[in-house]
Design a protein around this motif. Sequence first.
Motif, mmCIF file in Angstrom:
data_model
loop_
_atom_site.group_PDB
_atom_site.id
_atom_site.type_symbol
_atom_site.label_atom_id
_atom_site.label_comp_id
_atom_site.label_asym_id
_atom_site.label_seq_id
_atom_site.Cartn_x
_atom_site.Cartn_y
_atom_site.Cartn_z
ATOM 1 N N ARG A 261 31.138 3.538 -2.795
ATOM 2 C CA ARG A 261 31.026 4.103 -1.455
ATOM 3 C C ARG A 261 30.870 3.018 -0.385
ATOM 4 O O ARG A 261 31.400 3.144 0.724
ATOM 5 N N THR B 221 36.942 7.738 -5.245
ATOM 6 C CA THR B 221 35.733 8.508 -5.566
ATOM 7 C C THR B 221 35.586 8.737 -7.064
ATOM 8 O O THR B 221 34.936 9.688 -7.484
ATOM 9 N N GLU C 88 31.787 13.875 -3.941
ATOM 10 C CA GLU C 88 33.219 13.664 -3.785
ATOM 11 C C GLU C 88 33.808 14.630 -2.754
ATOM 12 O O GLU C 88 34.651 14.248 -1.927
#
Length: 605
Positions: A504, A524, A532
Amino acid sequence: MSLIQLPMSDPGSPDLTSPLRFLRWLGRAQRRGRLLAVLWGVVQMGSQAAIPLLIGHGIQAAVDSHARGVWLAGAGALGLGAVQAAAATMLHRQAVWNWITAASQIRQLVARQASRLGAGLSHRIATGEVVAVSSGDVEKIGWFVEISARLWAAVLVWLGVSAVVLAHQPVLGVAVLLGVVLLAASIWPLIGPFERRFDEQRSLGGKASELAADTVAGLRVLRGIGGEELFLDRYRTASQKVRVAAVRAARVWALMRAQQVLLPGAFVVGITWYGAHLAVRGDLSIGDLVAVYGASAFLAGPLRVLGEAAHAWTVARVSADRAVRVLSLTRTDGDAATATLDAARAARSDLHDPATGLTAPAGRLTAVVCGDPDAAGALAERLGGHVPRGGADGGGGGGEADGAAEVQPSARLGGIALDALPLAEARATVLVHDKEPVLLSGTLADLFAVPASGRVTPAEALAAARADDVLGALVDNSPDAEGDPMRARITERGRSLSGGQRQRLALARSLVADPPVLVLDEPTSAVDAHTESRIADGIKELRKGRTTVVFATSPLLLDRADRVVLVQDGRVAATGTHRELMHTDPRYRSVVTREETAPLVEETA
Protein backbone atom coordinates in the motif's frame (compact mmCIF):
# COMPACT_ATOMS: atom_id res chain seq x y z
CA MET A 1 42.60 13.49 -6.66
CA SER A 2 40.76 12.55 -3.52
CA LEU A 3 38.50 9.58 -3.06
CA ILE A 4 35.76 11.89 -1.80
CA GLN A 5 35.18 12.89 -5.44
CA LEU A 6 33.66 9.48 -6.12
CA PRO A 7 31.18 8.71 -7.51
CA MET A 8 31.81 10.79 -10.60
CA SER A 9 29.28 13.35 -11.71
CA ASP A 10 29.57 11.92 -15.22
CA PRO A 11 31.32 8.58 -15.91
CA GLY A 12 31.64 9.55 -19.58
CA SER A 13 30.72 7.93 -22.89
CA PRO A 14 32.87 4.81 -23.36
CA ASP A 15 34.19 3.48 -26.66
CA LEU A 16 32.29 0.20 -27.04
CA THR A 17 33.66 -0.75 -30.45
CA SER A 18 35.72 -3.56 -28.94
CA PRO A 19 37.04 -4.67 -25.52
CA LEU A 20 40.49 -3.31 -26.41
CA ARG A 21 39.10 0.12 -27.32
CA PHE A 22 37.05 0.12 -24.14
CA LEU A 23 40.20 -0.51 -22.06
CA ARG A 24 42.03 2.22 -23.94
CA TRP A 25 39.18 4.65 -23.29
CA LEU A 26 39.24 3.76 -19.62
CA GLY A 27 42.99 4.39 -19.52
CA ARG A 28 42.63 7.77 -21.23
CA ALA A 29 39.91 8.73 -18.76
CA GLN A 30 42.47 8.31 -15.96
CA ARG A 31 45.48 9.77 -17.76
CA ARG A 32 46.51 12.02 -14.89
CA GLY A 33 46.28 9.30 -12.25
CA ARG A 34 48.25 6.85 -14.37
CA LEU A 35 50.98 9.42 -15.11
CA LEU A 36 51.34 10.10 -11.39
CA ALA A 37 51.58 6.36 -10.73
CA VAL A 38 54.27 6.02 -13.43
CA LEU A 39 56.20 8.93 -11.88
CA TRP A 40 56.13 7.48 -8.38
CA GLY A 41 56.94 4.03 -9.77
CA VAL A 42 60.03 5.33 -11.57
CA VAL A 43 61.22 7.12 -8.41
CA GLN A 44 60.61 4.06 -6.21
CA MET A 45 62.10 1.47 -8.57
CA GLY A 46 64.91 3.79 -9.66
CA SER A 47 65.94 4.34 -6.05
CA GLN A 48 65.80 0.61 -5.42
CA ALA A 49 67.95 -0.08 -8.48
CA ALA A 50 70.51 2.63 -7.56
CA ILE A 51 71.10 1.37 -4.02
CA PRO A 52 73.22 -1.64 -5.17
CA LEU A 53 75.39 0.75 -7.18
CA LEU A 54 76.14 2.81 -4.06
CA ILE A 55 76.75 -0.30 -2.00
CA GLY A 56 79.17 -1.53 -4.68
CA HIS A 57 81.01 1.80 -4.60
CA GLY A 58 81.14 1.61 -0.80
CA ILE A 59 82.60 -1.88 -0.88
CA GLN A 60 85.16 -0.84 -3.46
CA ALA A 61 86.04 2.19 -1.34
CA ALA A 62 86.55 -0.11 1.65
CA VAL A 63 88.79 -2.36 -0.44
CA ASP A 64 90.76 0.71 -1.54
CA SER A 65 90.82 2.02 2.08
CA HIS A 66 88.93 5.22 1.23
CA ALA A 67 86.98 5.97 4.40
CA ARG A 68 85.33 9.07 2.97
CA GLY A 69 84.03 7.04 0.03
CA VAL A 70 82.54 4.48 2.44
CA TRP A 71 80.70 7.18 4.37
CA LEU A 72 79.44 8.87 1.24
CA ALA A 73 78.19 5.59 -0.21
CA GLY A 74 76.47 4.69 3.07
CA ALA A 75 74.82 8.11 3.37
CA GLY A 76 73.69 7.93 -0.27
CA ALA A 77 72.22 4.45 0.22
CA LEU A 78 70.42 5.63 3.36
CA GLY A 79 69.00 8.65 1.52
CA LEU A 80 67.86 6.55 -1.42
CA GLY A 81 66.23 4.12 1.00
CA ALA A 82 64.20 6.97 2.49
CA VAL A 83 63.25 8.20 -0.98
CA GLN A 84 62.26 4.65 -1.97
CA ALA A 85 60.05 4.25 1.11
CA ALA A 86 58.28 7.58 0.51
CA ALA A 87 57.83 6.87 -3.22
CA ALA A 88 56.51 3.37 -2.49
CA THR A 89 53.90 4.87 -0.18
CA MET A 90 52.79 7.39 -2.77
CA LEU A 91 52.82 4.73 -5.52
CA HIS A 92 50.60 2.44 -3.47
CA ARG A 93 48.20 5.29 -2.69
CA GLN A 94 47.98 6.36 -6.33
CA ALA A 95 47.69 2.78 -7.58
CA VAL A 96 44.81 2.05 -5.22
CA TRP A 97 43.13 5.30 -6.30
CA ASN A 98 43.45 4.27 -9.96
CA TRP A 99 42.00 0.86 -9.19
CA ILE A 100 39.03 2.17 -7.19
CA THR A 101 38.32 4.95 -9.67
CA ALA A 102 38.26 2.58 -12.65
CA ALA A 103 36.01 0.12 -10.81
CA SER A 104 33.67 2.92 -9.70
CA GLN A 105 33.54 4.37 -13.20
CA ILE A 106 32.48 1.04 -14.71
CA ARG A 107 29.95 0.44 -11.94
CA GLN A 108 28.42 3.84 -12.68
CA LEU A 109 28.27 2.98 -16.38
CA VAL A 110 26.53 -0.33 -15.62
CA ALA A 111 24.11 1.40 -13.23
CA ARG A 112 23.36 4.05 -15.85
CA GLN A 113 22.74 1.32 -18.42
CA ALA A 114 20.40 -0.50 -16.04
CA SER A 115 18.54 2.76 -15.47
CA ARG A 116 18.21 3.32 -19.21
CA LEU A 117 16.87 -0.15 -19.98
CA GLY A 118 14.82 -0.52 -16.81
CA ALA A 119 13.12 -3.86 -16.31
CA GLY A 120 14.00 -4.78 -19.89
CA LEU A 121 17.65 -5.31 -18.94
CA SER A 122 16.99 -8.75 -17.48
CA HIS A 123 15.16 -9.69 -20.69
CA ARG A 124 18.14 -8.71 -22.81
CA ILE A 125 20.88 -10.37 -20.79
CA ALA A 126 21.03 -12.80 -17.88
CA THR A 127 20.74 -11.25 -14.42
CA GLY A 128 23.75 -13.26 -13.24
CA GLU A 129 25.80 -11.74 -16.05
CA VAL A 130 24.98 -8.21 -14.94
CA VAL A 131 25.81 -9.09 -11.33
CA ALA A 132 29.13 -10.65 -12.38
CA VAL A 133 30.07 -7.60 -14.48
CA SER A 134 29.29 -5.11 -11.70
CA SER A 135 31.13 -7.15 -9.07
CA GLY A 136 34.00 -9.37 -10.23
CA ASP A 137 34.66 -7.94 -13.69
CA VAL A 138 35.01 -4.33 -12.59
CA GLU A 139 37.63 -5.38 -10.04
CA LYS A 140 39.66 -7.21 -12.69
CA ILE A 141 39.51 -4.29 -15.11
CA GLY A 142 40.45 -1.92 -12.30
CA TRP A 143 43.42 -4.15 -11.49
CA PHE A 144 44.62 -3.92 -15.10
CA VAL A 145 44.33 -0.11 -15.09
CA GLU A 146 46.31 -0.01 -11.86
CA ILE A 147 49.09 -2.37 -12.89
CA SER A 148 49.55 -0.89 -16.37
CA ALA A 149 51.07 2.23 -14.76
CA ARG A 150 53.49 0.14 -12.71
CA LEU A 151 54.38 -1.79 -15.86
CA TRP A 152 55.41 1.40 -17.66
CA ALA A 153 57.50 2.42 -14.66
CA ALA A 154 59.19 -1.00 -14.60
CA VAL A 155 60.01 -0.77 -18.33
CA LEU A 156 61.53 2.70 -17.96
CA VAL A 157 63.68 1.68 -15.00
CA TRP A 158 64.77 -1.52 -16.78
CA LEU A 159 65.94 0.55 -19.75
CA GLY A 160 67.81 2.87 -17.39
CA VAL A 161 69.55 0.01 -15.54
CA SER A 162 70.45 -1.65 -18.85
CA ALA A 163 71.96 1.62 -20.11
CA VAL A 164 74.10 2.01 -16.96
CA VAL A 165 75.36 -1.58 -17.08
CA LEU A 166 75.92 -1.30 -20.83
CA ALA A 167 78.10 1.79 -20.30
CA HIS A 168 80.31 0.05 -17.72
CA GLN A 169 80.33 -3.51 -19.04
CA PRO A 170 79.00 -3.80 -22.63
CA VAL A 171 78.74 -7.59 -22.58
CA LEU A 172 76.84 -7.64 -19.30
CA GLY A 173 74.69 -4.73 -20.50
CA VAL A 174 73.67 -6.60 -23.65
CA ALA A 175 72.91 -9.69 -21.55
CA VAL A 176 70.73 -7.66 -19.21
CA LEU A 177 68.99 -5.87 -22.08
CA LEU A 178 68.23 -8.95 -24.16
CA GLY A 179 67.78 -11.38 -21.28
CA VAL A 180 64.81 -9.54 -19.87
CA VAL A 181 63.20 -9.39 -23.32
CA LEU A 182 63.59 -13.16 -23.78
CA LEU A 183 62.23 -13.86 -20.30
CA ALA A 184 59.24 -11.62 -20.99
CA ALA A 185 58.61 -13.34 -24.33
CA SER A 186 58.53 -16.74 -22.59
CA ILE A 187 55.33 -15.75 -20.81
CA TRP A 188 53.27 -15.01 -23.91
CA PRO A 189 52.76 -18.62 -25.14
CA LEU A 190 50.81 -19.29 -21.95
CA ILE A 191 48.54 -16.24 -22.23
CA GLY A 192 46.31 -17.73 -24.93
CA PRO A 193 45.52 -20.97 -23.06
CA PHE A 194 44.98 -19.06 -19.83
CA GLU A 195 42.61 -16.59 -21.51
CA ARG A 196 40.52 -19.41 -23.00
CA ARG A 197 40.29 -21.23 -19.69
CA PHE A 198 39.50 -18.07 -17.75
CA ASP A 199 36.80 -17.17 -20.28
CA GLU A 200 35.23 -20.58 -19.74
CA GLN A 201 35.41 -20.13 -15.96
CA ARG A 202 33.90 -16.65 -16.24
CA SER A 203 31.03 -17.88 -18.42
CA LEU A 204 30.19 -20.76 -16.09
CA GLY A 205 30.43 -18.44 -13.10
CA GLY A 206 27.89 -16.06 -14.65
CA LYS A 207 25.45 -18.92 -15.23
CA ALA A 208 25.91 -20.11 -11.64
CA SER A 209 25.26 -16.58 -10.35
CA GLU A 210 22.11 -16.37 -12.46
CA LEU A 211 20.88 -19.72 -11.11
CA ALA A 212 21.65 -18.63 -7.54
CA ALA A 213 19.77 -15.34 -8.02
CA ASP A 214 16.74 -17.15 -9.44
CA THR A 215 16.82 -19.69 -6.60
CA VAL A 216 17.02 -17.06 -3.86
CA ALA A 217 14.29 -14.94 -5.48
CA GLY A 218 11.92 -17.90 -5.64
CA LEU A 219 12.98 -19.65 -2.43
CA ARG A 220 9.64 -19.16 -0.70
CA VAL A 221 7.75 -20.61 -3.66
CA LEU A 222 10.25 -23.45 -4.04
CA ARG A 223 9.78 -24.44 -0.42
CA GLY A 224 6.04 -24.34 -0.86
CA ILE A 225 6.08 -26.78 -3.78
CA GLY A 226 8.92 -28.92 -2.45
CA GLY A 227 11.36 -27.92 -5.18
CA GLU A 228 14.06 -26.46 -2.95
CA GLU A 229 16.34 -29.51 -3.06
CA LEU A 230 15.96 -29.79 -6.84
CA PHE A 231 17.23 -26.27 -7.39
CA LEU A 232 19.96 -26.71 -4.80
CA ASP A 233 21.16 -29.80 -6.67
CA ARG A 234 21.18 -27.80 -9.90
CA TYR A 235 23.25 -25.09 -8.24
CA ARG A 236 25.67 -27.66 -6.80
CA THR A 237 26.18 -29.07 -10.30
CA ALA A 238 26.76 -25.60 -11.75
CA SER A 239 29.10 -24.74 -8.88
CA GLN A 240 31.18 -27.85 -9.47
CA LYS A 241 31.55 -26.95 -13.14
CA VAL A 242 32.86 -23.54 -12.07
CA ARG A 243 35.28 -25.20 -9.66
CA VAL A 244 36.65 -27.53 -12.34
CA ALA A 245 37.07 -24.64 -14.79
CA ALA A 246 38.79 -22.56 -12.10
CA VAL A 247 41.24 -25.37 -11.35
CA ARG A 248 42.06 -25.69 -15.05
CA ALA A 249 42.70 -21.95 -15.28
CA ALA A 250 44.73 -22.00 -12.06
CA ARG A 251 47.06 -24.66 -13.45
CA VAL A 252 48.11 -22.39 -16.30
CA TRP A 253 48.41 -19.44 -13.94
CA ALA A 254 50.56 -21.52 -11.57
CA LEU A 255 52.85 -22.36 -14.49
CA MET A 256 53.10 -18.66 -15.34
CA ARG A 257 53.98 -17.86 -11.73
CA ALA A 258 56.58 -20.61 -11.70
CA GLN A 259 58.17 -19.03 -14.75
CA GLN A 260 58.27 -15.68 -12.96
CA VAL A 261 60.35 -17.26 -10.17
CA LEU A 262 62.46 -19.84 -12.02
CA LEU A 263 63.55 -17.91 -15.11
CA PRO A 264 64.52 -14.64 -13.37
CA GLY A 265 66.38 -16.68 -10.78
CA ALA A 266 68.30 -18.50 -13.49
CA PHE A 267 68.94 -15.15 -15.17
CA VAL A 268 70.42 -13.66 -11.98
CA VAL A 269 72.57 -16.75 -11.42
CA GLY A 270 73.89 -16.56 -14.99
CA ILE A 271 74.70 -12.84 -14.78
CA THR A 272 76.35 -13.28 -11.39
CA TRP A 273 78.42 -16.24 -12.60
CA TYR A 274 79.67 -14.31 -15.60
CA GLY A 275 80.43 -11.26 -13.46
CA ALA A 276 82.37 -13.43 -11.00
CA HIS A 277 84.29 -14.88 -13.93
CA LEU A 278 85.24 -11.36 -15.04
CA ALA A 279 86.23 -10.45 -11.48
CA VAL A 280 88.51 -13.51 -11.22
CA ARG A 281 90.16 -12.51 -14.49
CA GLY A 282 90.63 -9.00 -13.17
CA ASP A 283 88.37 -7.38 -15.72
CA LEU A 284 85.80 -6.41 -13.07
CA SER A 285 86.34 -4.96 -9.62
CA ILE A 286 84.70 -6.39 -6.49
CA GLY A 287 82.57 -3.28 -6.10
CA ASP A 288 81.37 -3.45 -9.70
CA LEU A 289 80.57 -7.16 -9.24
CA VAL A 290 78.37 -6.35 -6.27
CA ALA A 291 76.70 -3.54 -8.24
CA VAL A 292 76.07 -5.81 -11.24
CA TYR A 293 74.66 -8.53 -8.99
CA GLY A 294 72.38 -6.03 -7.22
CA ALA A 295 71.18 -4.57 -10.50
CA SER A 296 70.45 -7.99 -12.06
CA ALA A 297 68.72 -9.15 -8.86
CA PHE A 298 66.62 -5.98 -8.93
CA LEU A 299 65.43 -6.86 -12.43
CA ALA A 300 63.53 -9.83 -10.98
CA GLY A 301 61.06 -7.25 -9.63
CA PRO A 302 60.16 -5.72 -13.01
CA LEU A 303 59.88 -9.23 -14.43
CA ARG A 304 57.35 -10.12 -11.75
CA VAL A 305 55.45 -6.96 -12.60
CA LEU A 306 55.51 -8.03 -16.24
CA GLY A 307 54.10 -11.46 -15.38
CA GLU A 308 51.44 -9.92 -13.19
CA ALA A 309 50.55 -7.47 -15.99
CA ALA A 310 50.21 -10.37 -18.44
CA HIS A 311 47.78 -12.04 -16.06
CA ALA A 312 45.87 -8.80 -15.51
CA TRP A 313 45.70 -8.16 -19.25
CA THR A 314 44.29 -11.62 -19.89
CA VAL A 315 41.49 -11.44 -17.33
CA ALA A 316 40.80 -7.77 -18.16
CA ARG A 317 40.23 -8.60 -21.84
CA VAL A 318 37.69 -11.26 -20.92
CA SER A 319 36.01 -9.00 -18.37
CA ALA A 320 36.01 -6.02 -20.75
CA ASP A 321 34.29 -8.15 -23.38
CA ARG A 322 31.51 -8.93 -20.89
CA ALA A 323 31.25 -5.30 -19.82
CA VAL A 324 31.04 -4.10 -23.43
CA ARG A 325 28.29 -6.63 -24.08
CA VAL A 326 26.19 -5.16 -21.26
CA LEU A 327 26.98 -1.52 -22.04
CA SER A 328 26.25 -1.95 -25.77
CA LEU A 329 22.61 -2.88 -25.22
CA THR A 330 20.14 -0.33 -26.52
CA ARG A 331 16.45 0.24 -25.94
CA THR A 332 15.71 -0.53 -29.59
CA ASP A 333 17.52 -2.23 -32.44
CA GLY A 334 17.48 0.97 -34.50
CA ASP A 335 18.07 4.60 -33.73
CA ALA A 336 15.34 6.18 -31.63
CA ALA A 337 13.29 8.86 -33.30
CA THR A 338 13.16 12.41 -32.02
CA ALA A 339 9.46 12.28 -31.22
CA THR A 340 8.03 14.25 -28.34
CA LEU A 341 4.84 13.86 -26.36
CA ASP A 342 3.81 16.47 -23.81
CA ALA A 343 1.82 15.58 -20.70
CA ALA A 344 -1.39 17.18 -21.96
CA ARG A 345 -1.36 15.19 -25.19
CA ALA A 346 -0.38 12.02 -23.36
CA ALA A 347 -3.38 12.38 -21.05
CA ARG A 348 -5.68 12.51 -24.10
CA SER A 349 -4.02 9.61 -25.97
CA ASP A 350 -4.91 5.93 -26.03
CA LEU A 351 -2.25 3.41 -25.02
CA HIS A 352 -1.99 0.59 -27.55
CA ASP A 353 0.10 -2.60 -27.64
CA PRO A 354 0.45 -3.93 -31.21
CA ALA A 355 1.71 -7.31 -30.04
CA THR A 356 -1.50 -8.24 -28.21
CA GLY A 357 -3.96 -5.77 -29.71
CA LEU A 358 -4.67 -4.30 -26.28
CA THR A 359 -5.92 -0.70 -26.21
CA ALA A 360 -6.38 1.32 -23.03
CA PRO A 361 -8.66 4.32 -23.78
CA ALA A 362 -7.46 7.70 -22.57
CA GLY A 363 -8.83 8.91 -19.25
CA ARG A 364 -10.40 5.57 -18.30
CA LEU A 365 -9.63 2.71 -15.92
CA THR A 366 -8.85 -0.43 -17.92
CA ALA A 367 -8.40 -3.80 -16.23
CA VAL A 368 -6.39 -6.54 -17.95
CA VAL A 369 -6.89 -10.21 -17.10
CA CYS A 370 -4.19 -12.72 -18.09
CA GLY A 371 -4.22 -16.39 -17.27
CA ASP A 372 -0.41 -16.41 -17.16
CA PRO A 373 1.17 -14.17 -14.47
CA ASP A 374 4.49 -14.08 -16.35
CA ALA A 375 2.72 -12.92 -19.53
CA ALA A 376 0.93 -10.26 -17.49
CA GLY A 377 4.21 -8.98 -16.04
CA ALA A 378 5.88 -8.90 -19.46
CA LEU A 379 2.93 -7.05 -20.99
CA ALA A 380 2.93 -4.52 -18.15
CA GLU A 381 6.61 -3.83 -18.75
CA ARG A 382 6.12 -3.50 -22.49
CA LEU A 383 3.30 -1.00 -21.94
CA GLY A 384 5.88 1.12 -20.14
CA GLY A 385 8.38 0.77 -22.99
CA HIS A 386 10.72 -1.27 -20.80
CA VAL A 387 10.99 -4.54 -22.71
CA PRO A 388 12.04 -4.34 -26.35
CA ARG A 389 12.49 -8.12 -26.68
CA GLY A 390 10.48 -11.16 -25.74
CA GLY A 391 8.63 -14.20 -26.92
CA ALA A 392 5.76 -13.92 -29.35
CA ASP A 393 3.29 -14.71 -26.62
CA GLY A 394 4.14 -11.56 -24.76
CA GLY A 395 5.78 -13.51 -22.01
CA GLY A 396 9.10 -11.80 -22.35
CA GLY A 397 10.97 -15.04 -22.21
CA GLY A 398 14.23 -13.89 -20.63
CA GLY A 399 16.10 -13.82 -23.93
CA GLU A 400 19.81 -14.43 -24.17
CA ALA A 401 22.38 -11.78 -24.85
CA ASP A 402 23.05 -13.10 -28.31
CA GLY A 403 19.93 -11.39 -29.54
CA ALA A 404 18.17 -14.56 -30.66
CA ALA A 405 14.87 -13.54 -29.08
CA GLU A 406 12.17 -12.14 -31.32
CA VAL A 407 11.88 -8.37 -31.47
CA GLN A 408 8.54 -7.16 -30.08
CA PRO A 409 6.83 -4.03 -31.42
CA SER A 410 6.88 -1.16 -28.99
CA ALA A 411 3.71 -0.04 -27.23
CA ARG A 412 2.33 3.19 -28.67
CA LEU A 413 0.81 6.20 -26.95
CA GLY A 414 -1.09 8.55 -29.22
CA GLY A 415 0.43 6.80 -32.23
CA ILE A 416 4.00 7.37 -31.01
CA ALA A 417 6.15 4.37 -30.10
CA LEU A 418 7.38 4.62 -26.51
CA ASP A 419 10.81 3.42 -27.61
CA ALA A 420 11.00 6.44 -29.92
CA LEU A 421 10.60 8.87 -27.04
CA PRO A 422 13.56 10.19 -25.04
CA LEU A 423 13.99 7.94 -22.03
CA ALA A 424 13.20 10.59 -19.40
CA GLU A 425 10.06 11.64 -21.29
CA ALA A 426 8.86 8.04 -21.71
CA ARG A 427 9.23 7.32 -18.00
CA ALA A 428 7.56 10.57 -16.98
CA THR A 429 4.64 9.76 -19.29
CA VAL A 430 4.03 6.09 -18.47
CA LEU A 431 4.78 4.76 -14.99
CA VAL A 432 4.80 1.01 -14.40
CA HIS A 433 4.09 0.01 -10.80
CA ASP A 434 5.93 -3.30 -10.30
CA LYS A 435 4.29 -6.33 -8.78
CA GLU A 436 7.01 -6.42 -6.10
CA PRO A 437 8.07 -2.78 -5.61
CA VAL A 438 11.06 -1.91 -3.43
CA LEU A 439 10.93 0.48 -0.47
CA LEU A 440 14.22 2.19 0.31
CA SER A 441 15.19 3.11 3.84
CA GLY A 442 14.46 6.66 4.97
CA THR A 443 11.53 8.72 6.22
CA LEU A 444 8.02 8.58 4.80
CA ALA A 445 8.66 12.05 3.36
CA ASP A 446 11.68 10.63 1.52
CA LEU A 447 9.46 7.90 0.06
CA PHE A 448 7.23 10.50 -1.56
CA ALA A 449 10.10 12.67 -2.80
CA VAL A 450 9.53 11.52 -6.39
CA PRO A 451 8.93 13.46 -9.62
CA ALA A 452 5.23 14.31 -9.53
CA SER A 453 2.64 16.52 -11.17
CA GLY A 454 1.69 18.13 -7.84
CA ARG A 455 -1.98 17.35 -8.40
CA VAL A 456 -2.04 14.55 -5.79
CA THR A 457 -0.74 15.14 -2.27
CA PRO A 458 0.83 12.36 -0.16
CA ALA A 459 -2.14 12.55 2.22
CA GLU A 460 -4.59 11.97 -0.65
CA ALA A 461 -2.51 9.12 -2.04
CA LEU A 462 -2.26 7.43 1.37
CA ALA A 463 -5.99 7.79 1.86
CA ALA A 464 -6.69 6.24 -1.55
CA ALA A 465 -4.33 3.36 -0.72
CA ARG A 466 -6.12 2.91 2.63
CA ALA A 467 -2.82 3.14 4.51
CA ASP A 468 -4.09 4.52 7.84
CA ASP A 469 -2.90 1.50 9.81
CA VAL A 470 0.48 1.71 8.05
CA LEU A 471 0.97 5.27 9.29
CA GLY A 472 0.14 4.17 12.84
CA ALA A 473 2.64 1.31 12.66
CA LEU A 474 5.37 3.60 11.35
CA VAL A 475 4.81 6.20 14.08
CA ASP A 476 4.81 3.51 16.79
CA ASN A 477 8.14 2.17 15.53
CA SER A 478 9.71 5.64 15.18
CA PRO A 479 9.95 7.47 18.55
CA ASP A 480 11.83 10.32 16.86
CA ALA A 481 8.83 11.05 14.62
CA GLU A 482 7.05 12.77 17.54
CA GLY A 483 3.66 11.76 16.15
CA ASP A 484 4.34 13.09 12.63
CA PRO A 485 3.93 10.20 10.13
CA MET A 486 6.00 11.98 7.48
CA ARG A 487 8.99 11.92 9.84
CA ALA A 488 8.55 8.22 10.63
CA ARG A 489 11.37 6.03 9.37
CA ILE A 490 11.03 3.09 7.00
CA THR A 491 13.54 0.30 7.53
CA GLU A 492 15.45 -1.17 4.60
CA ARG A 493 12.97 -2.73 2.16
CA GLY A 494 10.26 -2.04 4.75
CA ARG A 495 11.10 -5.18 6.70
CA SER A 496 9.25 -3.94 9.78
CA LEU A 497 5.99 -3.83 7.80
CA SER A 498 3.77 -6.62 6.54
CA GLY A 499 3.53 -7.46 2.86
CA GLY A 500 0.19 -5.71 2.52
CA GLN A 501 1.48 -2.59 4.29
CA ARG A 502 4.52 -2.40 2.02
CA GLN A 503 2.30 -2.85 -1.01
CA ARG A 504 0.00 0.00 0.00
CA LEU A 505 2.90 2.40 0.66
CA ALA A 506 4.34 1.61 -2.77
CA LEU A 507 0.92 2.13 -4.36
CA ALA A 508 0.61 5.50 -2.62
CA ARG A 509 4.03 6.49 -4.00
CA SER A 510 2.87 5.70 -7.55
CA LEU A 511 -0.35 7.64 -7.01
CA VAL A 512 1.62 10.69 -5.80
CA ALA A 513 3.67 10.60 -9.02
CA ASP A 514 0.37 11.02 -10.89
CA PRO A 515 1.69 10.25 -14.39
CA PRO A 516 -0.55 10.70 -17.44
CA VAL A 517 -0.57 6.90 -17.78
CA LEU A 518 -0.25 4.56 -14.78
CA VAL A 519 0.18 0.79 -15.18
CA LEU A 520 -0.49 -1.21 -12.00
CA ASP A 521 0.53 -4.87 -11.85
CA GLU A 522 -1.45 -6.69 -9.13
CA PRO A 523 -1.42 -3.69 -6.75
CA THR A 524 -3.61 -5.37 -4.07
CA SER A 525 -2.48 -9.00 -4.14
CA ALA A 526 -1.29 -8.90 -0.50
CA VAL A 527 -4.31 -7.26 1.18
CA ASP A 528 -7.59 -8.66 2.45
CA ALA A 529 -10.84 -8.45 0.46
CA HIS A 530 -12.35 -5.62 2.49
CA THR A 531 -9.26 -3.42 2.14
CA GLU A 532 -8.96 -4.36 -1.53
CA SER A 533 -12.49 -3.16 -2.21
CA ARG A 534 -11.78 0.20 -0.56
CA ILE A 535 -8.47 0.55 -2.45
CA ALA A 536 -10.27 -0.12 -5.75
CA ASP A 537 -12.66 2.74 -4.98
CA GLY A 538 -9.75 4.99 -4.00
CA ILE A 539 -7.81 4.30 -7.21
CA LYS A 540 -10.84 4.95 -9.40
CA GLU A 541 -11.64 8.20 -7.62
CA LEU A 542 -8.09 9.55 -7.49
CA ARG A 543 -7.26 8.58 -11.09
CA LYS A 544 -10.48 9.99 -12.55
CA GLY A 545 -9.70 11.52 -15.94
CA ARG A 546 -6.30 9.79 -16.06
CA THR A 547 -5.39 6.72 -18.10
CA THR A 548 -4.95 3.77 -15.76
CA VAL A 549 -4.25 0.11 -16.59
CA VAL A 550 -4.61 -2.47 -13.82
CA PHE A 551 -3.47 -6.07 -14.22
CA ALA A 552 -5.60 -8.13 -11.84
CA THR A 553 -7.83 -11.16 -11.47
CA SER A 554 -9.69 -9.96 -8.39
CA PRO A 555 -13.42 -9.40 -9.01
CA LEU A 556 -13.34 -6.48 -6.57
CA LEU A 557 -10.91 -4.58 -8.79
CA LEU A 558 -12.37 -5.79 -12.07
CA ASP A 559 -15.86 -4.63 -11.12
CA ARG A 560 -14.61 -1.05 -10.67
CA ALA A 561 -12.96 -0.90 -14.08
CA ASP A 562 -14.58 1.03 -16.95
CA ARG A 563 -13.37 -1.64 -19.33
CA VAL A 564 -11.98 -5.17 -18.89
CA VAL A 565 -9.78 -6.92 -21.44
CA LEU A 566 -9.02 -10.65 -21.42
CA VAL A 567 -5.62 -11.55 -22.91
CA GLN A 568 -4.91 -15.19 -23.70
CA ASP A 569 -2.16 -16.79 -25.79
CA GLY A 570 -0.62 -13.40 -26.39
CA ARG A 571 -3.71 -11.80 -27.95
CA VAL A 572 -6.84 -9.95 -26.82
CA ALA A 573 -9.55 -12.59 -26.49
CA ALA A 574 -12.50 -10.60 -25.13
CA THR A 575 -13.49 -7.07 -24.14
CA GLY A 576 -16.32 -5.72 -22.03
CA THR A 577 -17.28 -4.96 -18.44
CA HIS A 578 -16.61 -7.44 -15.67
CA ARG A 579 -20.24 -8.44 -15.31
CA GLU A 580 -20.75 -8.79 -19.06
CA LEU A 581 -17.75 -11.09 -19.42
CA MET A 582 -18.72 -13.15 -16.40
CA HIS A 583 -22.06 -13.89 -18.12
CA THR A 584 -20.83 -14.36 -21.68
CA ASP A 585 -17.25 -15.65 -21.71
CA PRO A 586 -16.38 -19.00 -20.04
CA ARG A 587 -12.63 -18.38 -20.53
CA TYR A 588 -12.81 -15.12 -18.60
CA ARG A 589 -14.95 -16.66 -15.88
CA SER A 590 -12.52 -19.57 -15.56
CA VAL A 591 -9.57 -17.25 -14.96
CA VAL A 592 -11.38 -14.98 -12.51
CA THR A 593 -13.09 -17.73 -10.49
CA ARG A 594 -10.09 -20.10 -10.80
CA GLU A 595 -12.33 -22.91 -11.94
CA GLU A 596 -11.52 -25.36 -14.71
CA THR A 597 -15.01 -24.99 -16.10
CA ALA A 598 -17.88 -22.85 -14.90
CA PRO A 599 -21.53 -22.88 -15.89
CA LEU A 600 -22.95 -19.79 -17.51
CA VAL A 601 -24.59 -17.42 -15.09
CA GLU A 602 -28.27 -16.94 -15.84
CA GLU A 603 -29.30 -13.46 -16.83
CA THR A 604 -31.39 -11.78 -14.20
CA ALA A 605 -33.49 -8.75 -14.48
